[in-house]
Every structure is written in structure tokens, then in C-alpha cells.
Design a protein around this motif. Structure first.
Motif, PDB file in Angstrom:
ATOM      1  N   ALA A   1       0.412  -1.775  -0.264  1.00 14.17           N
ATOM      2  CA  ALA A   1       0.216  -0.017   0.177  1.00 14.17           C
ATOM      3  C   ALA A   1       0.725   1.351   0.337  1.00 14.17           C
ATOM      4  O   ALA A   1       0.747   2.230  -0.714  1.00 14.17           O
ATOM      5  CB  ALA A   1      -0.857  -0.022   1.206  1.00 14.17           C
ATOM      6  N   GLU A   2       1.805   1.348   0.705  1.00 14.20           N
ATOM      7  CA  GLU A   2       3.392   2.296   1.137  1.00 14.20           C
ATOM      8  C   GLU A   2       3.092   2.649  -0.596  1.00 14.20           C
ATOM      9  O   GLU A   2       4.107   3.645  -0.757  1.00 14.20           O
ATOM     10  CB  GLU A   2       3.566   2.977   1.663  1.00 14.20           C
ATOM     11  N   LEU A   3       3.808   2.115  -0.891  1.00 10.98           N
ATOM     12  CA  LEU A   3       4.088   2.320  -2.475  1.00 10.98           C
ATOM     13  C   LEU A   3       3.767   2.021  -3.484  1.00 10.98           C
ATOM     14  O   LEU A   3       3.941   3.366  -4.164  1.00 10.98           O
ATOM     15  CB  LEU A   3       5.165   0.766  -2.918  1.00 10.98           C
ATOM     16  N   ILE A   4       2.578   1.145  -3.507  1.00 12.20           N
ATOM     17  CA  ILE A   4       1.064   2.466  -4.057  1.00 12.20           C
ATOM     18  C   ILE A   4       0.922   3.551  -4.465  1.00 12.20           C
ATOM     19  O   ILE A   4       1.050   4.512  -4.948  1.00 12.20           O
ATOM     20  CB  ILE A   4       0.048   1.122  -4.358  1.00 12.20           C
ATOM     21  N   ALA A   5       0.219   4.246  -3.210  1.00 10.73           N
ATOM     22  CA  ALA A   5       0.415   5.545  -2.568  1.00 10.73           C
ATOM     23  C   ALA A   5       2.354   6.212  -3.631  1.00 10.73           C
ATOM     24  O   ALA A   5       1.600   7.753  -4.076  1.00 10.73           O
ATOM     25  CB  ALA A   5       0.390   5.866  -0.993  1.00 10.73           C
ATOM     26  N   LYS A   6       3.158   6.287  -2.989  1.00 14.32           N
ATOM     27  CA  LYS A   6       4.252   6.337  -3.887  1.00 14.32           C
ATOM     28  C   LYS A   6       4.594   6.849  -5.172  1.00 14.32           C
ATOM     29  O   LYS A   6       4.664   7.426  -5.572  1.00 14.32           O
ATOM     30  CB  LYS A   6       5.620   6.079  -3.253  1.00 14.32           C
ATOM     31  N   ALA A   7       4.149   5.830  -5.738  1.00 14.49           N
ATOM     32  CA  ALA A   7       3.638   5.964  -7.040  1.00 14.49           C
ATOM     33  C   ALA A   7       3.058   6.638  -8.076  1.00 14.49           C
ATOM     34  O   ALA A   7       3.038   6.944  -9.239  1.00 14.49           O
ATOM     35  CB  ALA A   7       3.536   4.026  -7.961  1.00 14.49           C
ATOM     36  N   VAL A   8       1.632   6.667  -6.728  1.00 15.06           N
ATOM     37  CA  VAL A   8       1.183   8.001  -7.576  1.00 15.06           C
ATOM     38  C   VAL A   8       2.086   9.160  -7.817  1.00 15.06           C
ATOM     39  O   VAL A   8       1.318   9.868  -8.621  1.00 15.06           O
ATOM     40  CB  VAL A   8      -0.189   7.861  -6.992  1.00 15.06           C
ATOM     41  N   ASN A   9       2.287   9.623  -7.147  1.00 15.32           N
ATOM     42  CA  ASN A   9       3.456  10.812  -6.537  1.00 15.32           C
ATOM     43  C   ASN A   9       3.640  10.775  -7.092  1.00 15.32           C
ATOM     44  O   ASN A   9       5.010  11.772  -7.862  1.00 15.32           O
ATOM     45  CB  ASN A   9       3.308  10.933  -5.525  1.00 15.32           C
ATOM     46  N   ASN A  10       5.036   9.384  -7.583  1.00 20.51           N
ATOM     47  CA  ASN A  10       6.405   9.405  -8.449  1.00 20.51           C
ATOM     48  C   ASN A  10       6.401   8.726  -9.145  1.00 20.51           C
ATOM     49  O   ASN A  10       6.532   7.077  -8.882  1.00 20.51           O
ATOM     50  CB  ASN A  10       7.582   9.559  -7.344  1.00 20.51           C
ATOM     51  N   GLN A  11       5.915   8.385 -10.584  1.00 21.27           N
ATOM     52  CA  GLN A  11       5.819   7.706 -11.760  1.00 21.27           C
ATOM     53  C   GLN A  11       6.689   6.546 -11.828  1.00 21.27           C
ATOM     54  O   GLN A  11       6.995   5.029 -12.262  1.00 21.27           O
ATOM     55  CB  GLN A  11       5.320   8.077 -12.637  1.00 21.27           C
TER      56      GLN A  11
ATOM     57  N   VAL B   1       9.051   5.022  -9.311  1.00 25.21           N
ATOM     58  CA  VAL B   1       8.278   3.801  -8.670  1.00 25.21           C
ATOM     59  C   VAL B   1       7.921   2.759  -9.150  1.00 25.21           C
ATOM     60  O   VAL B   1       8.506   1.819  -9.059  1.00 25.21           O
ATOM     61  CB  VAL B   1       7.723   4.631  -7.107  1.00 25.21           C
ATOM     62  N   ILE B   2       6.915   2.772 -10.248  1.00 19.25           N
ATOM     63  CA  ILE B   2       6.475   1.703 -10.888  1.00 19.25           C
ATOM     64  C   ILE B   2       7.768   0.443 -11.436  1.00 19.25           C
ATOM     65  O   ILE B   2       7.784  -0.529 -11.586  1.00 19.25           O
ATOM     66  CB  ILE B   2       5.451   2.443 -12.440  1.00 19.25           C
ATOM     67  N   ARG B   3       8.946   1.753 -12.151  1.00 15.74           N
ATOM     68  CA  ARG B   3       9.662   1.027 -12.876  1.00 15.74           C
ATOM     69  C   ARG B   3      11.053   0.231 -12.184  1.00 15.74           C
ATOM     70  O   ARG B   3      11.757   0.270 -12.553  1.00 15.74           O
ATOM     71  CB  ARG B   3      10.197   1.480 -14.289  1.00 15.74           C
ATOM     72  N   ALA B   4      10.995   1.241 -10.844  1.00 15.70           N
ATOM     73  CA  ALA B   4      12.018   0.740  -9.464  1.00 15.70           C
ATOM     74  C   ALA B   4      12.094  -0.990  -9.761  1.00 15.70           C
ATOM     75  O   ALA B   4      11.179  -1.726  -9.717  1.00 15.70           O
ATOM     76  CB  ALA B   4      11.828   1.651  -8.757  1.00 15.70           C
ATOM     77  N   SER B   5      13.689  -1.464  -9.659  1.00 12.37           N
ATOM     78  CA  SER B   5      13.238  -2.042  -9.453  1.00 12.37           C
ATOM     79  C   SER B   5      13.292  -2.818  -7.943  1.00 12.37           C
ATOM     80  O   SER B   5      13.452  -3.883  -7.429  1.00 12.37           O
ATOM     81  CB  SER B   5      15.420  -2.630  -9.008  1.00 12.37           C
ATOM     82  N   THR B   6      12.875  -2.027  -6.725  1.00 15.87           N
ATOM     83  CA  THR B   6      11.821  -2.375  -5.744  1.00 15.87           C
ATOM     84  C   THR B   6      11.194  -2.529  -5.438  1.00 15.87           C
ATOM     85  O   THR B   6      10.444  -3.563  -5.217  1.00 15.87           O
ATOM     86  CB  THR B   6      12.663  -1.762  -4.828  1.00 15.87           C
ATOM     87  N   THR B   7      10.206  -2.464  -6.804  1.00 21.27           N
ATOM     88  CA  THR B   7       8.738  -3.043  -6.840  1.00 21.27           C
ATOM     89  C   THR B   7       8.936  -4.104  -7.996  1.00 21.27           C
ATOM     90  O   THR B   7       8.939  -4.293  -8.872  1.00 21.27           O
ATOM     91  CB  THR B   7       8.373  -2.013  -7.835  1.00 21.27           C
ATOM     92  N   PRO B   8       7.750  -4.518  -7.125  1.00 17.91           N
ATOM     93  CA  PRO B   8       7.288  -6.966  -7.774  1.00 17.91           C
ATOM     94  C   PRO B   8       7.029  -6.278  -8.969  1.00 17.91           C
ATOM     95  O   PRO B   8       6.367  -5.140  -9.464  1.00 17.91           O
ATOM     96  CB  PRO B   8       6.649  -6.918  -7.063  1.00 17.91           C
ATOM     97  N   SER B   9       7.202  -6.833 -10.009  1.00 18.97           N
ATOM     98  CA  SER B   9       6.870  -7.263 -10.905  1.00 18.97           C
ATOM     99  C   SER B   9       5.217  -7.290 -11.951  1.00 18.97           C
ATOM    100  O   SER B   9       4.619  -5.925 -12.597  1.00 18.97           O
ATOM    101  CB  SER B   9       6.956  -8.641 -12.295  1.00 18.97           C
ATOM    102  N   GLU B  10       4.472  -8.698 -10.630  1.00 22.81           N
ATOM    103  CA  GLU B  10       3.475  -8.189 -10.820  1.00 22.81           C
ATOM    104  C   GLU B  10       2.616  -6.907  -9.811  1.00 22.81           C
ATOM    105  O   GLU B  10       1.766  -6.349 -11.344  1.00 22.81           O
ATOM    106  CB  GLU B  10       2.721  -8.973 -10.048  1.00 22.81           C
ATOM    107  N   LEU B  11       3.065  -6.485  -9.611  1.00 27.62           N
ATOM    108  CA  LEU B  11       2.692  -4.404  -8.938  1.00 27.62           C
ATOM    109  C   LEU B  11       3.199  -3.438  -9.973  1.00 27.62           C
ATOM    110  O   LEU B  11       1.800  -2.716 -10.119  1.00 27.62           O
ATOM    111  CB  LEU B  11       3.441  -4.230  -7.560  1.00 27.62           C
ATOM    112  N   SER B  12       4.233  -3.802 -11.010  1.00 27.16           N
ATOM    113  CA  SER B  12       4.845  -2.830 -11.758  1.00 27.16           C
ATOM    114  C   SER B  12       3.405  -2.657 -12.837  1.00 27.16           C
ATOM    115  O   SER B  12       3.184  -1.434 -13.472  1.00 27.16           O
ATOM    116  CB  SER B  12       6.047  -2.932 -12.256  1.00 27.16           C
ATOM    117  N   GLN B  13       3.033  -4.423 -13.688  1.00 27.26           N
ATOM    118  CA  GLN B  13       1.991  -4.315 -14.430  1.00 27.26           C
ATOM    119  C   GLN B  13       1.071  -3.688 -14.172  1.00 27.26           C
ATOM    120  O   GLN B  13       0.383  -3.306 -15.069  1.00 27.26           O
ATOM    121  CB  GLN B  13       2.355  -5.348 -14.707  1.00 27.26           C
TER     122      GLN B  13
END
Length: 129
Positions: A59-69, A71-83
Motif C-alpha cells: 500500500a505504501e509503495l502504491i501511494a508513492k507510485a501515484v506521486n512519483n511514477q 517508482v513503477i519501474r524501480a527495481s524494488t517494485t515487484p513485477s506483478e505490482l509494476s504491471q
């Protein structure tokens, strides 16, 4: 459009017509941007809420991804969440295109009523001597 406007108006009204055209175009762009941004944010917000329920551990990572896209392609983001986040943005952008369809139809309908005015071959005097 500006050339068509300038051809249709009297030379003495050229400055006023051009200024009005630019002002209306700018205002329309600002309103259009606000409307379509709202459509995108509303659609994206509802999808993000569902993603937070689907992936509560991120949930925290998703909230960060809304403000900073990025994060979507960051290596720390799981591939299924990224997609899933990419799909959310695609669906939100698709909603913007669907929202623009009525405006496109209105423009086509209004364009049917535009009369043909041949371009001038000489510039008329704008100031009386």
C-alpha cells in the motif's frame, strides 16, 4: 483556424478578432486540461484503491507510485505490482479518450456548418489615410 478567422473578418477587426481567438483558445485549453485531468485522476483513484486492497502489503509503495511514477519501474517494485500500476494508468488514460469523444463529435458537427470563404489575394488597408 486563425487563418480562417482572419479571412472571415473585416481588416479593421483583425487585431480584436485575433486577440479574442487566442484568448478563447487558451481558456478552452485550460478548461479542457482541467476536465480531462479530473477524469484521469478520478479513474486512477478508483483503480488505485482496488490495488491497495489487492496488494495490502504494498500500500505504501502504491501511494508513492501515484506521486512519483518512476517508482513503477524501480527495481524494488515487484513485477506483478509494476504491471498492475501500468495497467491502471492505461485504463485511466483510456477513460480520458472516451471522455473526449463527445467533444470530437461536437466539433465534427459544427464543422459541417462552417461556410467556405476564399482567401484574399490582396491585403486591404486597415488605416484610413
Amino acid at each position: 483556424m486563425l487563418l480562417a478567422l482572419q479571412t472571415a473578418i473585416q481588416p479593421r477587426d483583425m487585431a480584436t478578432g485575433t486577440t479574442l481567438f487566442v484568448a478563447i483558445r487558451t481558456l478552452g485549453g485550460s478548461i479542457g486540461l482541467a476536465v480531462f485531468q479530473t477524469v484521469q485522476q478520478n479513474k486512477l483513484g478508483s483503480i488505485i484503491s482496488k490495488l491497495k486492497l489487492q496488494y495490502p502489503q504494498y500500500a505504501e509503495l502504491i501511494a508513492k507510485a501515484v506521486n512519483n511514477q518512476a517508482v513503477i519501474r524501480a527495481s524494488t517494485t515487484p513485477s506483478e505490482l509494476s504491471q498492475a500500476l501500468i495497467d491502471a494508468y492505461v485504463v485511466a488514460l483510456r477513460a480520458v479518450f472516451y471522455a473526449s469523444i463527445p467533444f470530437a463529435v461536437m466539433i465534427v458537427v459544427l464543422a459541417v456548418f462552417v461556410r467556405h470563404i476564399p482567401l484574399r489575394t490582396r491585403m486591404a488597408k486597415t488605416v484610413e489615410e
